[in-house]
Design a protein around this motif. Sequence first.
Motif, PDB file in Angstrom:
ATOM      1  N   MET A   1       0.849  -1.181   0.000  1.00  0.00           N
ATOM      2  CA  MET A   1       0.000   0.000   0.000  1.00  0.00           C
ATOM      3  C   MET A   1       0.889   1.237   0.000  1.00  0.00           C
ATOM      4  N   ILE A   2       0.520   2.211  -0.791  1.00  0.00           N
ATOM      5  CA  ILE A   2       1.281   3.454  -0.885  1.00  0.00           C
ATOM      6  C   ILE A   2       0.832   4.389   0.228  1.00  0.00           C
ATOM      7  N   ILE A   3       1.804   5.022   0.899  1.00  0.00           N
ATOM      8  CA  ILE A   3       1.478   6.076   1.864  1.00  0.00           C
ATOM      9  C   ILE A   3       2.324   7.297   1.526  1.00  0.00           C
ATOM     10  N   THR A   4       1.737   8.466   1.691  1.00  0.00           N
ATOM     11  CA  THR A   4       2.440   9.701   1.376  1.00  0.00           C
ATOM     12  C   THR A   4       1.891  10.849   2.226  1.00  0.00           C
ATOM     13  N   SER A   5       2.743  11.841   2.450  1.00  0.00           N
ATOM     14  CA  SER A   5       2.299  13.027   3.182  1.00  0.00           C
ATOM     15  C   SER A   5       1.704  14.078   2.240  1.00  0.00           C
ATOM     16  N   ARG A  64      -0.918   0.158  12.111  1.00  0.00           N
ATOM     17  CA  ARG A  64      -2.349   0.114  12.447  1.00  0.00           C
ATOM     18  C   ARG A  64      -3.167   0.985  11.507  1.00  0.00           C
ATOM     19  N   MET A  65      -2.607   2.124  11.073  1.00  0.00           N
ATOM     20  CA  MET A  65      -3.307   2.978  10.106  1.00  0.00           C
ATOM     21  C   MET A  65      -3.458   2.239   8.780  1.00  0.00           C
ATOM     22  N   LEU A  66      -2.390   1.564   8.343  1.00  0.00           N
ATOM     23  CA  LEU A  66      -2.455   0.813   7.088  1.00  0.00           C
ATOM     24  C   LEU A  66      -3.441  -0.346   7.181  1.00  0.00           C
ATOM     25  N   ALA A  67      -3.499  -0.993   8.327  1.00  0.00           N
ATOM     26  CA  ALA A  67      -4.476  -2.073   8.520  1.00  0.00           C
ATOM     27  C   ALA A  67      -5.901  -1.518   8.457  1.00  0.00           C
ATOM     28  N   ASP A  68      -6.111  -0.324   9.010  1.00  0.00           N
ATOM     29  CA  ASP A  68      -7.428   0.311   8.958  1.00  0.00           C
ATOM     30  C   ASP A  68      -7.791   0.635   7.507  1.00  0.00           C
TER      31      ASP A  68
END
Length: 107
Positions: A1-5, A64-68
Amino acid sequence: MIITSTDYIAGYEIVQMVDVARGSTVRARSVGRDIGAVFKNFIGGEISEYTRLMSGAREEAIDRMLADADRMGADAVINVRFMTTAVMQGASEILAYGTAVKIRKKS
């Protein structure tokens, strides 16, 4: 999963905003860490015990944020931010949050 600010992901278009994804953890200091910190406080410098504690807390909050976000069916989380709050003396909450989105590769 991609995460970015950022509020975009280069090479992708956001096709749906799903919801706010969040993950948090509460960590407390320990007597062992506090003793080391007291000595470090006298001589100055980084309190590496606390640095490791907070680094681990941030990673757990991100996980936990990515799991959500995954639970919501998102492909990415944009605008990721962190917040910390003292919940009691010697204990802090680390919160990671962002906008869970569905994305598609630009053609």
